[in-house]
Motif scaffolding. Structure first.
Motif, short mmCIF file in Angstrom:
data_model
loop_
_atom_site.label_atom_id
_atom_site.label_comp_id
_atom_site.label_asym_id
_atom_site.label_seq_id
_atom_site.Cartn_x
_atom_site.Cartn_y
_atom_site.Cartn_z
N ASP A 133 0.91 -1.08 0.11
CA ASP A 133 0.10 0.09 0.02
C ASP A 133 0.76 1.17 0.12
O ASP A 133 1.36 1.58 1.05
CB ASP A 133 -0.97 -0.10 1.27
CG ASP A 133 -1.92 1.16 1.31
OD1 ASP A 133 -1.56 2.20 0.46
OD2 ASP A 133 -2.72 1.15 2.16
N GLY A 190 -7.91 9.67 -7.89
CA GLY A 190 -7.34 8.62 -8.77
C GLY A 190 -6.13 7.77 -8.11
O GLY A 190 -5.53 8.50 -7.36
N SER A 191 -6.19 6.67 -8.29
CA SER A 191 -4.93 5.79 -7.61
C SER A 191 -4.53 4.78 -8.85
O SER A 191 -5.27 4.59 -9.52
CB SER A 191 -5.45 5.09 -6.31
OG SER A 191 -5.30 5.95 -5.31
N ALA A 203 0.50 4.42 -1.05
CA ALA A 203 -0.42 5.61 -1.09
C ALA A 203 0.55 6.80 -1.56
O ALA A 203 0.43 7.41 -2.64
CB ALA A 203 -1.35 5.98 -0.24
N MET A 255 0.12 -0.34 -4.95
CA MET A 255 -0.95 0.67 -5.21
C MET A 255 -0.28 2.16 -4.85
O MET A 255 0.53 2.11 -3.79
CB MET A 255 -2.06 0.46 -4.26
CG MET A 255 -3.07 1.36 -4.04
SD MET A 255 -2.68 2.85 -2.95
CE MET A 255 -4.02 3.74 -3.15
N LYS A 262 -3.59 13.35 -3.65
CA LYS A 262 -2.57 13.65 -2.51
C LYS A 262 -1.29 14.33 -3.11
O LYS A 262 -1.58 15.22 -3.75
CB LYS A 262 -2.16 12.47 -1.92
CG LYS A 262 -3.40 11.54 -1.31
CD LYS A 262 -3.16 10.43 -0.30
CE LYS A 262 -4.49 9.74 0.14
NZ LYS A 262 -4.33 8.35 0.58
C1 PLP Z 1 -5.38 7.76 0.76
C2 PLP Z 1 -4.87 6.37 0.75
C3 PLP Z 1 -5.57 5.24 0.30
C4 PLP Z 1 -6.33 5.42 -0.38
O1 PLP Z 1 -6.36 5.89 -1.96
P1 PLP Z 1 -7.48 6.66 -2.63
O2 PLP Z 1 -7.01 6.77 -3.82
O3 PLP Z 1 -8.12 7.54 -1.85
O4 PLP Z 1 -8.56 5.36 -2.62
C5 PLP Z 1 -4.97 3.84 0.52
N1 PLP Z 1 -4.00 3.86 1.64
C6 PLP Z 1 -3.39 4.67 2.17
C7 PLP Z 1 -2.01 4.58 3.08
C8 PLP Z 1 -3.63 5.89 1.75
O5 PLP Z 1 -2.99 7.08 2.46
#
Ligand code: PLP
Length: 185
Positions: free
Chosen positions: A4, A42-43, A6, A30, A35
């Motif tokens: 994860d 979007g991700s 992000a 992912m 952010k």
């Molecule tokens: C923001 C975040 C997500 C989710 O991302 P989205 O694109 O908003 O769905 C998942 N994991 C972490 C650690 C995040 O900070």
């Protein structure tokens, strides 16, 4: 093994190591195009072709499919191509904010701990709760969350420049001079 990731691009900028290097040992990753990278939404999911086919299926089952994603993908491309080079500026601005905050009576923060674009600081000694401070700052168009009654969070990003950071510090100085109604126990 899934990452994860992000905010992996912020981690990369803070560590001075490429995203490729940081993610090499993972099977799938992912990360957010929003952010720090600055897209409105979007991700991305990155992985093998097989993993990806399964992920697409699961996304569809969960109702996460989207047919008209092109316009968002265009914003995502800009985030991916232009976003990363802006992150060191965000991190510098966060350090600037942290130093400024550390000089305001009533606020406790260790600037040495601020390595990315997110700051947490303690407002216990101000005699106000974080939620009160948050409300008063918002009245000056400065937005910062209370995470607990004692702790607040600020985030720098590409829409906040150095002058904006200075304005936030000034607003906070003014707010903390106002006698508080609800003192923290
Ligand atoms: C923001 C975040 C997500 C989710 O991302 P989205 O694109 O908003 O769905 C998942 N994991 C972490 C650690 C995040 O900070």
């Amino acid at each position: 093994m899934h990452l994860d990731g992000a905010r992996i691009f912020n981690a990369s900028a803070a560590l001075g190591r490429s995203v490729v290097e940081l993610t090499r040992k993972f099977d799938s990753v992912m990360f957010c195009l929003s952010k720090g990278l600055g897209a409105p939404v979007g991700s991305m999911l990155v992985g093998s072709k097989e993993f990806f086919e399964e992920a697409r299926l699961v996304r569809k089952m969960l109702g996460g499919g989207m047919r008209q994603a092109g316009v968002l993908a265009a914003a995502g491309l800009i985030a991916l191509e232009e976003g990363p080079k802006h992150l060191p500026i965000d991190h510098e601005n966060a350090r600037f904010l942290a130093h400024g905050l550390s000089e305001i009576p009533g606020i406790k923060i260790d600037p040495a701990k601020i390595v990315t674009n997110i700051l947490f600081f303690n407002v216990t000694d101000s005699g106000l709760t974080s939620f009160d401070i948050s409300k008063r700052l918002a009245a000056q168009n400065v937005f910062a969350n209370g995470v607990t009654p004692q702790m607040m969070r600020m985030v720098t990003h590409r829409d906040v420049d150095r002058a904006g950071c200075e304005r936030a510090l000034q607003a906070l100085r003014e707010v903390l001079q106002v006698p508080g109604k609800s003192a923290v126990a």
